[in-house]
Motif scaffolding. Structure first.
Motif, PDB file in Angstrom:
ATOM      1  N   VAL A   3      40.239   7.351  51.139  1.00  0.00           N
ATOM      2  CA  VAL A   3      39.160   6.797  50.340  1.00  0.00           C
ATOM      3  C   VAL A   3      38.312   8.313  50.199  1.00  0.00           C
ATOM      4  O   VAL A   3      38.206   9.052  50.781  1.00  0.00           O
ATOM      5  CB  VAL A   3      38.259   5.999  51.077  1.00  0.00           C
ATOM      6  CG1 VAL A   3      37.022   5.645  50.311  1.00  0.00           C
ATOM      7  CG2 VAL A   3      39.276   4.641  51.650  1.00  0.00           C
ATOM      8  N   ASP A  29      41.766   5.515  46.748  1.00  0.00           N
ATOM      9  CA  ASP A  29      40.558   4.633  46.461  1.00  0.00           C
ATOM     10  C   ASP A  29      39.455   5.509  46.094  1.00  0.00           C
ATOM     11  O   ASP A  29      39.097   6.222  46.711  1.00  0.00           O
ATOM     12  CB  ASP A  29      40.197   3.941  47.856  1.00  0.00           C
ATOM     13  CG  ASP A  29      38.949   3.286  47.711  1.00  0.00           C
ATOM     14  OD1 ASP A  29      38.163   3.437  46.700  1.00  0.00           O
ATOM     15  OD2 ASP A  29      38.672   2.465  48.605  1.00  0.00           O
ATOM     16  N   ALA A  31      37.083   4.633  44.203  1.00  0.00           N
ATOM     17  CA  ALA A  31      35.980   3.950  43.600  1.00  0.00           C
ATOM     18  C   ALA A  31      34.619   4.531  43.576  1.00  0.00           C
ATOM     19  O   ALA A  31      33.618   3.937  42.926  1.00  0.00           O
ATOM     20  CB  ALA A  31      35.949   2.722  45.028  1.00  0.00           C
ATOM     21  N   GLN A  32      34.385   5.532  44.415  1.00  0.00           N
ATOM     22  CA  GLN A  32      33.120   6.116  44.536  1.00  0.00           C
ATOM     23  C   GLN A  32      33.294   7.553  44.202  1.00  0.00           C
ATOM     24  O   GLN A  32      32.201   8.249  44.220  1.00  0.00           O
ATOM     25  CB  GLN A  32      32.670   6.341  46.003  1.00  0.00           C
ATOM     26  CG  GLN A  32      32.586   5.142  46.762  1.00  0.00           C
ATOM     27  CD  GLN A  32      31.924   5.131  48.141  1.00  0.00           C
ATOM     28  OE1 GLN A  32      31.798   6.133  48.883  1.00  0.00           O
ATOM     29  NE2 GLN A  32      31.553   3.805  48.773  1.00  0.00           N
ATOM     30  N   SER A  53      35.939   1.922  40.865  1.00  0.00           N
ATOM     31  CA  SER A  53      35.326   0.719  40.595  1.00  0.00           C
ATOM     32  C   SER A  53      34.080   1.067  39.679  1.00  0.00           C
ATOM     33  O   SER A  53      33.505   2.217  39.565  1.00  0.00           O
ATOM     34  CB  SER A  53      34.557   0.551  42.226  1.00  0.00           C
ATOM     35  OG  SER A  53      33.279  -0.585  42.054  1.00  0.00           O
ATOM     36  N   LYS A  58      27.935   1.928  41.293  1.00  0.00           N
ATOM     37  CA  LYS A  58      28.632   3.104  41.199  1.00  0.00           C
ATOM     38  C   LYS A  58      27.980   4.213  40.253  1.00  0.00           C
ATOM     39  O   LYS A  58      27.215   3.822  39.480  1.00  0.00           O
ATOM     40  CB  LYS A  58      30.100   2.759  40.865  1.00  0.00           C
ATOM     41  CG  LYS A  58      30.836   1.698  42.179  1.00  0.00           C
ATOM     42  CD  LYS A  58      30.709   2.340  43.177  1.00  0.00           C
ATOM     43  CE  LYS A  58      31.696   1.742  44.350  1.00  0.00           C
ATOM     44  NZ  LYS A  58      31.221   0.467  44.618  1.00  0.00           N
ATOM     45  N   GLY A  65      33.865  -4.757  37.411  1.00  0.00           N
ATOM     46  CA  GLY A  65      35.179  -4.500  37.028  1.00  0.00           C
ATOM     47  C   GLY A  65      35.429  -3.062  37.328  1.00  0.00           C
ATOM     48  O   GLY A  65      34.884  -2.542  38.340  1.00  0.00           O
ATOM     49  N   TYR A 181      28.336   1.107  56.012  1.00  0.00           N
ATOM     50  CA  TYR A 181      29.233   0.772  56.976  1.00  0.00           C
ATOM     51  C   TYR A 181      28.796   1.105  58.495  1.00  0.00           C
ATOM     52  O   TYR A 181      29.281   1.901  59.300  1.00  0.00           O
ATOM     53  CB  TYR A 181      30.630   1.856  56.785  1.00  0.00           C
ATOM     54  CG  TYR A 181      30.888   1.997  55.196  1.00  0.00           C
ATOM     55  CD1 TYR A 181      31.202   0.966  54.460  1.00  0.00           C
ATOM     56  CD2 TYR A 181      30.934   3.337  54.843  1.00  0.00           C
ATOM     57  CE1 TYR A 181      31.324   0.984  53.283  1.00  0.00           C
ATOM     58  CE2 TYR A 181      31.072   3.209  53.427  1.00  0.00           C
ATOM     59  CZ  TYR A 181      31.110   2.276  52.614  1.00  0.00           C
ATOM     60  OH  TYR A 181      31.489   2.357  51.283  1.00  0.00           O
TER      61      TYR A 181
HETATM   62  C1  PLP Z   1      35.328   2.867  48.841  1.00  0.00           C
HETATM   63  C2  PLP Z   1      35.269   1.701  48.065  1.00  0.00           C
HETATM   64  N1  PLP Z   1      36.459   1.036  47.938  1.00  0.00           N
HETATM   65  C3  PLP Z   1      36.729  -0.140  47.151  1.00  0.00           C
HETATM   66  C4  PLP Z   1      35.268  -0.597  46.550  1.00  0.00           C
HETATM   67  C5  PLP Z   1      35.407  -2.076  45.961  1.00  0.00           C
HETATM   68  O1  PLP Z   1      35.163  -1.908  44.651  1.00  0.00           O
HETATM   69  P1  PLP Z   1      34.917  -3.344  43.747  1.00  0.00           P
HETATM   70  O2  PLP Z   1      33.320  -3.655  44.232  1.00  0.00           O
HETATM   71  O3  PLP Z   1      34.899  -2.636  42.424  1.00  0.00           O
HETATM   72  O4  PLP Z   1      35.939  -4.178  43.875  1.00  0.00           O
HETATM   73  C6  PLP Z   1      34.039   0.021  46.720  1.00  0.00           C
HETATM   74  C7  PLP Z   1      33.061  -0.811  46.154  1.00  0.00           C
HETATM   75  O5  PLP Z   1      32.264  -1.760  46.698  1.00  0.00           O
HETATM   76  C8  PLP Z   1      34.146   1.014  47.518  1.00  0.00           C
HETATM   77  O6  PLP Z   1      32.724   1.706  47.773  1.00  0.00           O
END
Ligand code: PLP
Length: 236
Positions: A3, A29, A31-32, A53, A58, A65, A181
């Motif tokens: 991540v 990952d 996403a961030q 993400s 974000k 999406g 978290y």
């Molecule tokens: C590190 C991480 N992984 C996965 C996700 C999941 O993304 P989404 O909310 O677009 O499904 C998020 C966001 O909530 C995230 O911060």
């Protein structure tokens, strides 16, 4: 699946070596971490796939999406099938898939946001620099050599104080803050794990995120620094 947490690239060089040695797939990952990079390579270009993400909190959003990147044609095709009920051609379902199609309206929002991402990222980085240059008494976010951090979050570690009391004091000073978290994954009942991870647990007790978003004014940034330094030196 490393991540790129808070917008800082994970240790991809080392992880790639482990994956190559052990014949493992590397999935990112991201996403961030839109536009983060390591030694000039953007995140999303290290693994077989990377997921970004576009959720509203974000660094850029399409309203809801996300996006998967890959340079493997077979994986790309499978992802397209899974996205659309397993179909490339109507009623010729090749696999059991889902409906995870992005709507045109969400895509239109995302395309406009994408044009703004560069300037917003620069502002986040400038805001983070101001905070890191001026905050005292807590551990500011480190940046690894060769890494470009995009500061989805600006997360400090409160080492010499009780983190939750520290957060309450900041809130009283009008400085928004958040604990992401608070429960480490291995302590979540849904995972059913019994692991002893003292470093993870200690860090989870220390982390506190401060505002870093592109709409902060100079005055906001000064307010944050003044409040953090006052609470840190008061021994909350
Ligand atoms: C590190 C991480 N992984 C996965 C996700 C999941 O993304 P989404 O909310 O677009 O499904 C998020 C966001 O909530 C995230 O911060």
């Amino acid at each position: 699946m490393p991540v790129h947490l808070y917008g800082h690239p994970a240790t991809m060089v080392e992880l790639q070596a482990i994956c190559t040695k052990n014949d493992l797939l590397l999935l990112e990952d991201a996403a961030q971490a839109h536009a983060a990079s390591l030694h000039g390579t953007p995140v999303g270009a290290f693994g077989l796939t990377a997921s970004f993400s576009f959720y509203p909190t974000k660094n850029m959003t399409s309203g809801e999406g996300g996006m998967v990147t890959t340079d493997d044609d077979n994986v790309a095709r499978m992802l397209r099938l899974l996205r659309n009920q397993g179909m490339e051609q109507r009623y010729k379902n090749e696999v059991v898939g889902f409906n995870t199609r992005m709507t045109d309206i969400h895509a239109a929002i995302g395309r406009v946001q994408l044009q703004k991402l560069g300037a917003w990222t620069k502002t986040r980085q400038d805001n983070a620099k101001f905070l890191s240059d001026n905050i005292k008494g807590v551990v500011v976010p480190p940046v690894a050599p060769g890494a470009t951090h995009v500061y989805h979050q600006y997360t400090i570690r409160v080492v010499d104080h009780d983190r939750d009391a520290f957060a309450d004091e900041l809130t009283k000073c009008g400085v928004g803050n958040g604990v992401y978290y608070p429960t480490p994954i291995h302590r979540l009942p849904s995972f059913g794990l019994t692991l002893d991870l003292p470093v993870t647990e200690s860090v989870a007790r220390q982390c506190l995120s401060l505002p870093v978003h592109p709409s902060l004014t100079e005055r906001d940034l000064e307010t944050i620094v003044t409040a953090v330094n006052a609470v840190a030196s008061a021994g909350a």
